[in-house]
Design a protein around this motif. Structure first.
Motif, PDB file in Angstrom:
ATOM      1  N   GLY A   1       0.816  -1.217   0.000  1.00 28.93           N
ATOM      2  CA  GLY A   1       0.000   0.000   0.000  1.00 28.93           C
ATOM      3  C   GLY A   1       0.847   1.263   0.000  1.00 28.93           C
ATOM      4  N   PHE A   2       1.921   1.286   0.799  1.00 28.07           N
ATOM      5  CA  PHE A   2       2.807   2.463   0.812  1.00 28.07           C
ATOM      6  C   PHE A   2       3.388   2.717  -0.580  1.00 28.07           C
ATOM      7  CE2 PHE A   2       3.876   1.417   5.516  1.00 28.07           C
ATOM      8  CZ  PHE A   2       2.841   2.224   5.969  1.00 28.07           C
ATOM      9  N   TYR A   3       3.874   1.631  -1.197  1.00 31.03           N
ATOM     10  CA  TYR A   3       4.475   1.802  -2.525  1.00 31.03           C
ATOM     11  C   TYR A   3       3.427   2.158  -3.578  1.00 31.03           C
ATOM     12  CZ  TYR A   3       9.040   0.057  -0.976  1.00 31.03           C
ATOM     13  OH  TYR A   3      10.263  -0.097  -0.368  1.00 31.03           O
ATOM     14  N   ALA A   4       2.239   1.572  -3.464  1.00 33.93           N
ATOM     15  CA  ALA A   4       1.192   1.880  -4.444  1.00 33.93           C
ATOM     16  C   ALA A   4       0.792   3.355  -4.363  1.00 33.93           C
ATOM     17  CB  ALA A   4      -0.021   0.973  -4.218  1.00 33.93           C
ATOM     18  N   ASP A   5       0.665   3.879  -3.138  1.00 32.41           N
ATOM     19  CA  ASP A   5       0.325   5.301  -2.978  1.00 32.41           C
ATOM     20  C   ASP A   5       1.379   6.187  -3.635  1.00 32.41           C
ATOM     21  OD1 ASP A   5      -1.959   4.753  -1.545  1.00 32.41           O
ATOM     22  OD2 ASP A   5      -1.043   5.120   0.427  1.00 32.41           O
ATOM     23  N   GLN A   6       2.641   5.854  -3.390  1.00 37.32           N
ATOM     24  CA  GLN A   6       3.714   6.654  -3.972  1.00 37.32           C
ATOM     25  C   GLN A   6       3.691   6.566  -5.497  1.00 37.32           C
ATOM     26  OE1 GLN A   6       7.715   5.675  -2.696  1.00 37.32           O
ATOM     27  NE2 GLN A   6       8.565   7.502  -3.666  1.00 37.32           N
ATOM     28  N   LEU A   7       3.490   5.353  -6.001  1.00 32.84           N
ATOM     29  CA  LEU A   7       3.514   5.159  -7.451  1.00 32.84           C
ATOM     30  C   LEU A   7       2.368   5.877  -8.158  1.00 32.84           C
ATOM     31  CD1 LEU A   7       4.654   1.454  -7.752  1.00 32.84           C
ATOM     32  CD2 LEU A   7       5.679   3.413  -8.939  1.00 32.84           C
ATOM     33  N   ARG A   8       1.225   6.023  -7.484  1.00 33.67           N
ATOM     34  CA  ARG A   8       0.123   6.751  -8.136  1.00 33.67           C
ATOM     35  C   ARG A   8       0.547   8.178  -8.458  1.00 33.67           C
ATOM     36  NH1 ARG A   8      -2.801   3.832  -4.208  1.00 33.67           N
ATOM     37  NH2 ARG A   8      -3.663   2.001  -5.247  1.00 33.67           N
TER      38      ARG A   8
END
Ligand SMILES: [Zn+2]
Length: 275
Positions: free
Chosen positions: A109-116
């Motif tokens: 989730g942390f990485y997905a938020d950043q990637l968005r």
């Protein structure tokens, strides 16, 4: 990037990511320096752009904006020079259980938020770097598959502890694991300088499955105290000779990490393009 921002007056302990919003001219100037030095991939100024790391500086509520803006700045310079933009993900800033309390789902989730944010700003590939834990790498790969399924994924770990990561991962095991997990390119970054990087790279080459690209981005040697600041002890010529040896054993993508300036990158570039 971190090396140039410190030279531009970023103080120790302050988050470089804030400059994407408050001093974008400095970020743009750093990218332009590397583009003019001959870099073919620009890396976004988002190494500390996950929620836990931004929260340490009270910036968590600006996460999307910090990452999107960083990608937009790199994108604009890359387009002027015909280059690619790597969206940079560093360690999350938390430890996975049982060492810490983060679950794999939290990390994804942390990485997905950043990637968005990075994808909204226009990156060409995902670069996950300086990792120690394969579980964190798996979470980053899963996030990239979720948010940016069409983008290539590059994962590099830091083997700075007796040729292993801080968590004990060996170079060959990283290659085998991360290739199976779906990374397009795997490698090593940061670490203890060119000599150790070449030992690590040889172990990676020996473990490489067909079709996997290998990456090496060494620090420019080790930091030495010079007056009131640190200087790294590998010269541009040292890094060029190192790049040539890496290419000779089959490393596909060569760059620099801490202490590598545009001068180092220019020397690497001219060495590799003349070979
Ligand atoms: Zn480094």
């Amino acid at each position: 990037m971190g090396t140039l921002l410190q030279d531009s007056g970023l103080e120790d302990g302050n988050p470089g990511e804030l400059w994407n919003l408050e001093n974008p001219d400095a970020i743009r100037a750093a990218h332009t320096s590397y583009a003019e030095a001959g870099a073919r991939i620009l890396t976004t100024n988002t190494f500390g752009g996950t929620r836990p790391r931004l929260d340490m500086h009270g910036l968590g509520d600006r996460l999307h904006e910090v990452n999107q803006r960083a990608a937009e700045i790199a994108r604009s310079v890359a387009d002027e020079h015909g280059l690619l933009v790597a969206g940079d993900l560093g360690p999350t800033g938390e430890l996975l259980a049982p060492l810490g309390t983060m679950t794999p789902e939290d990390a994804q989730g942390f990485y997905a938020d950043q990637l968005r944010g990075l994808v909204a700003g226009g990156i060409d590939l995902v670069l996950v770097e300086t990792l120690s834990d394969l579980g964190e790498a798996d979470a980053a790969i899963a996030a990239a598959r979720e948010v940016a399924p069409d983008l290539p994924i590059v994962v590099t770990m830091s083997f700075d502890t007796n040729l292993r990561t801080m968590m004990g991962v060996r170079p060959g095991d990283a290659v085998t694991h991360l290739a199976a997990a779906g990374a397009d390119a795997v490698g090593a970054n940061c670490g203890r300088g060119p000599e150790e990087m070449e030992v690590i790279a040889a172990e990676m080459v020996a473990a490489r499955p067909d079709g996997l690209l290998l990456v090496a981005q060494s620090n420019a040697g080790l930091p030495q105290v010079v007056g009131d600041h640190f200087e790294y002890d590998a010269t541009a010529d040292d890094m060029a000779a190192h790049a040539s040896r890496l290419a000779g054993i089959g490393v596909d993508l060569v760059g620099g990490c801490c202490g590598s300036t545009p001068t180092h990158i220019a020397a690497i570039g001219s060495e590799l393009t003349s070979a």
